[in-house]
Structure formats: structure tokens, C-alpha cells
Design a protein around this motif. Structure first.
Motif, PDB file in Angstrom:
ATOM      1  N   TRP A 139       0.836  -1.197   0.000  1.00 33.55           N
ATOM      2  CA  TRP A 139       0.000   0.000   0.000  1.00 33.55           C
ATOM      3  C   TRP A 139       0.869   1.245   0.000  1.00 33.55           C
ATOM      4  CZ3 TRP A 139      -4.534   0.339  -1.752  1.00 33.55           C
ATOM      5  CH2 TRP A 139      -5.337   1.458  -1.512  1.00 33.55           C
ATOM      6  N   PRO A 140       0.608   2.151  -0.943  1.00 34.35           N
ATOM      7  CA  PRO A 140       1.467   3.318  -1.116  1.00 34.35           C
ATOM      8  C   PRO A 140       1.301   4.357  -0.015  1.00 34.35           C
ATOM      9  CG  PRO A 140      -0.387   3.434  -2.600  1.00 34.35           C
ATOM     10  CD  PRO A 140      -0.492   2.110  -1.878  1.00 34.35           C
ATOM     11  N   ARG A 141       2.167   5.322  -0.089  1.00 36.26           N
ATOM     12  CA  ARG A 141       2.146   6.381   0.912  1.00 36.26           C
ATOM     13  C   ARG A 141       0.974   7.329   0.682  1.00 36.26           C
ATOM     14  NH1 ARG A 141       4.283  10.721  -1.780  1.00 36.26           N
ATOM     15  NH2 ARG A 141       5.766  10.248  -3.400  1.00 36.26           N
ATOM     16  N   GLU A 142       0.683   8.097   1.697  1.00 33.62           N
ATOM     17  CA  GLU A 142      -0.378   9.104   1.682  1.00 33.62           C
ATOM     18  C   GLU A 142      -0.273   9.978   0.434  1.00 33.62           C
ATOM     19  OE1 GLU A 142      -3.372  11.749   3.120  1.00 33.62           O
ATOM     20  OE2 GLU A 142      -2.734   9.894   4.041  1.00 33.62           O
ATOM     21  N   GLY A 143      -1.409  10.223  -0.196  1.00 37.29           N
ATOM     22  CA  GLY A 143      -1.451  11.120  -1.341  1.00 37.29           C
ATOM     23  C   GLY A 143      -1.138  10.478  -2.676  1.00 37.29           C
ATOM     24  N   SER A 144      -0.888   9.179  -2.710  1.00 38.10           N
ATOM     25  CA  SER A 144      -0.571   8.504  -3.969  1.00 38.10           C
ATOM     26  C   SER A 144      -1.818   8.371  -4.842  1.00 38.10           C
ATOM     27  CB  SER A 144      -0.010   7.104  -3.703  1.00 38.10           C
ATOM     28  OG  SER A 144       1.221   7.183  -3.053  1.00 38.10           O
ATOM     29  N   THR A 145      -1.582   8.208  -6.132  1.00 41.31           N
ATOM     30  CA  THR A 145      -2.659   7.944  -7.084  1.00 41.31           C
ATOM     31  C   THR A 145      -2.355   6.638  -7.809  1.00 41.31           C
ATOM     32  OG1 THR A 145      -3.102  10.300  -7.398  1.00 41.31           O
ATOM     33  CG2 THR A 145      -3.890   8.809  -9.115  1.00 41.31           C
ATOM     34  N   LEU A 146      -3.339   5.745  -7.840  1.00 43.04           N
ATOM     35  CA  LEU A 146      -3.208   4.448  -8.518  1.00 43.04           C
ATOM     36  C   LEU A 146      -4.266   4.368  -9.614  1.00 43.04           C
ATOM     37  CD1 LEU A 146      -2.961   2.198  -5.345  1.00 43.04           C
ATOM     38  CD2 LEU A 146      -1.073   2.993  -6.765  1.00 43.04           C
ATOM     39  N   ARG A 147      -4.021   3.553 -10.630  1.00 46.56           N
ATOM     40  CA  ARG A 147      -4.986   3.370 -11.700  1.00 46.56           C
ATOM     41  C   ARG A 147      -5.529   1.945 -11.685  1.00 46.56           C
ATOM     42  NH1 ARG A 147      -4.686   8.001 -14.565  1.00 46.56           N
ATOM     43  NH2 ARG A 147      -6.243   7.481 -16.106  1.00 46.56           N
ATOM     44  N   VAL A 148      -6.838   1.842 -11.894  1.00 42.20           N
ATOM     45  CA  VAL A 148      -7.525   0.561 -12.034  1.00 42.20           C
ATOM     46  C   VAL A 148      -8.126   0.536 -13.432  1.00 42.20           C
ATOM     47  CG1 VAL A 148      -9.458  -0.847 -11.229  1.00 42.20           C
ATOM     48  CG2 VAL A 148      -8.043   0.376  -9.573  1.00 42.20           C
ATOM     49  N   GLU A 149      -7.880  -0.530 -14.155  1.00 44.56           N
ATOM     50  CA  GLU A 149      -8.428  -0.683 -15.501  1.00 44.56           C
ATOM     51  C   GLU A 149      -9.553  -1.708 -15.457  1.00 44.56           C
ATOM     52  OE1 GLU A 149      -9.081  -0.044 -19.423  1.00 44.56           O
ATOM     53  OE2 GLU A 149      -7.496   0.986 -18.313  1.00 44.56           O
ATOM     54  N   LEU A 150     -10.780  -1.271 -15.814  1.00 44.80           N
ATOM     55  CA  LEU A 150     -11.905  -2.203 -15.913  1.00 44.80           C
ATOM     56  C   LEU A 150     -11.947  -2.775 -17.321  1.00 44.80           C
ATOM     57  CD1 LEU A 150     -14.814  -0.310 -14.109  1.00 44.80           C
ATOM     58  CD2 LEU A 150     -13.202  -1.969 -13.162  1.00 44.80           C
ATOM     59  N   TYR A 151     -12.240  -4.072 -17.418  1.00 44.82           N
ATOM     60  CA  TYR A 151     -12.336  -4.735 -18.701  1.00 44.82           C
ATOM     61  C   TYR A 151     -13.778  -5.155 -18.921  1.00 44.82           C
ATOM     62  CZ  TYR A 151      -7.279  -4.892 -18.511  1.00 44.82           C
ATOM     63  OH  TYR A 151      -5.969  -4.551 -18.439  1.00 44.82           O
ATOM     64  N   PRO A 152     -14.358  -4.792 -20.088  1.00 44.32           N
ATOM     65  CA  PRO A 152     -15.745  -5.208 -20.361  1.00 44.32           C
ATOM     66  C   PRO A 152     -15.831  -6.716 -20.556  1.00 44.32           C
ATOM     67  CG  PRO A 152     -14.772  -4.170 -22.281  1.00 44.32           C
ATOM     68  CD  PRO A 152     -13.769  -4.039 -21.169  1.00 44.32           C
ATOM     69  N   THR A 153     -17.015  -7.230 -20.449  1.00 48.91           N
ATOM     70  CA  THR A 153     -17.262  -8.664 -20.559  1.00 48.91           C
ATOM     71  C   THR A 153     -16.685  -9.247 -21.846  1.00 48.91           C
ATOM     72  OG1 THR A 153     -19.278  -8.362 -19.305  1.00 48.91           O
ATOM     73  CG2 THR A 153     -19.071 -10.402 -20.509  1.00 48.91           C
ATOM     74  N   ALA A 154     -16.806  -8.535 -22.961  1.00 51.70           N
ATOM     75  CA  ALA A 154     -16.354  -9.068 -24.255  1.00 51.70           C
ATOM     76  C   ALA A 154     -14.863  -9.373 -24.263  1.00 51.70           C
ATOM     77  CB  ALA A 154     -16.687  -8.079 -25.368  1.00 51.70           C
ATOM     78  N   SER A 155     -14.065  -8.671 -23.457  1.00 56.03           N
ATOM     79  CA  SER A 155     -12.621  -8.908 -23.471  1.00 56.03           C
ATOM     80  C   SER A 155     -12.236 -10.197 -22.767  1.00 56.03           C
ATOM     81  CB  SER A 155     -11.895  -7.715 -22.839  1.00 56.03           C
ATOM     82  OG  SER A 155     -12.188  -7.628 -21.464  1.00 56.03           O
ATOM     83  N   TRP A 156     -13.189 -10.831 -22.122  1.00 55.31           N
ATOM     84  CA  TRP A 156     -12.914 -12.085 -21.413  1.00 55.31           C
ATOM     85  C   TRP A 156     -12.914 -13.291 -22.352  1.00 55.31           C
ATOM     86  CZ3 TRP A 156     -12.011 -12.588 -16.105  1.00 55.31           C
ATOM     87  CH2 TRP A 156     -12.105 -11.397 -15.389  1.00 55.31           C
ATOM     88  N   PHE A 157     -13.408 -13.089 -23.570  1.00 55.21           N
ATOM     89  CA  PHE A 157     -13.562 -14.220 -24.509  1.00 55.21           C
ATOM     90  C   PHE A 157     -12.579 -14.144 -25.646  1.00 55.21           C
ATOM     91  CE2 PHE A 157     -17.661 -13.598 -22.472  1.00 55.21           C
ATOM     92  CZ  PHE A 157     -17.839 -14.830 -21.916  1.00 55.21           C
TER      93      PHE A 157
END
Length: 157
Positions: A139-157
Motif C-alpha cells: 500500500w502506497p504512501r499518503e497522497g498517492s494515485t493508482l490506476r484501475v483498468e476495468l475490462y468489459p465482458t467481451a474482453s474475457w472471450f
């Protein structure tokens, strides 16, 4: 003051000081901003869960920290507060129907709603869920920014 009273008083003070020294100090948790990409705007809510190893991908997904925000644009910002230092996995999910859970295809078990982890840590084309070690970060230090990438259902196939 008699010697035995003096001894008891000193012993009590020493015991108190020793108890303070032996108590582990809890590090204060800081706030971190998560930028969630791949959101389908206007569909339900974005849910972020911060999980320890024992709760990661558990059936009830009862992770100790998280937040929900409306899916208001293709990218949303979520602030997570009071997470103490440690190693955690970050799970992002677009709860399109706002039922509070990750919906899955029957039998196959793949998600029917956009799902993702920290950007660059995992991709759905692996055709399996990530392990905790693949999805985890310190877990990063206070004030950090992280990115989360969501993948749509179609990318699972």
C-alpha cells in the motif's frame, strides 16, 4: 514512606512503562486516490475493494476497505481513506445493475460486468482470475494515485 511501599510504587511505574513499550504501534492509515478507467458511463456504480490475502476473491468479497461512486463518466476517481500500511490487492468492479455483487455467467463463472485490478497487474485474456500475489501491491504512501483498468465482458472471450 516505608521501603516496601516505595518498592511497590517503583514496580508499578516500571510495569506501566514496560506495557507501553511492548504495545505495538499502529501506523495511521492514509488516503489514496484510485483513477478507474474503462467505465461505461451512466450504468450503475463503480465499486472498489481493498483486500487482504485471506479475503481476496472470496465469495462474499467482504474486504475491509472500499468505496462506491456513481459511474458518471468513462473515468472516475475514488478516494480510499484510512488503509494502514500493508500488502493488499485492489479489485474494481462496475456494478451495472447496482445489486451489490459481481454477476457471473452460469456454469462458466466469468463475470458479466466490467471487472479489473490495478492497471498493468493482470489482463482477462489470461482466462483466469489473478492470484493475490499477481494483484497485490504494498500500500502506497499518503497522497498517492493508482490506476484501475476495468475490462468489459467481451474482453474475457
Amino acid at each position: 514512606m516505608r521501603p516496601e511501599q516505595l518498592f511497590l510504587r517503583h514496580a508499578a511505574v516500571i510495569a506501566f512503562v514496560m506495557s507501553l513499550l511492548s504495545t505495538p504501534l499502529q501506523a495511521a492509515g492514509g488516503s489514496v486516490t484510485l483513477v478507474v478507467d474503462g467505465v461505461t458511463a451512466g450504468e450503475g456504480t463503480i465499486r472498489i475493494a481493498i483486500c487482504r490475502r485471506e479475503r481476496f476473491l472470496s465469495e462474499d468479497a467482504d474486504c475491509p476497505w472500499g468505496a462506491s461512486v456513481p459511474a458518471s463518466g468513462s473515468t472516475v476517481r475514488v478516494e480510499i481513506r484510512d488503509v494502514p500500511p500493508g500488502t493488499y490487492a485492489v479489485l474494481g468492479h462496475q456494478d451495472s445493475n447496482s445489486d451489490g455483487r459481481i454477476n457471473r455467467w452460469p456454469i462458466v463463472g466469468l463475470p458479466t460486468e466490467p471487472l479489473g485490478f490495478l492497471a498493468g497487474r493482470w489482463h482477462p485474456r489470461l482466462r483466469r482470475a489473478p492470484t493475490f500475489d499477481e494483484a497485490a501491491i504494498v500500500w502506497p504512501r499518503e497522497g498517492s494515485t493508482l490506476r484501475v483498468e476495468l475490462y468489459p465482458t467481451a474482453s474475457w472471450f
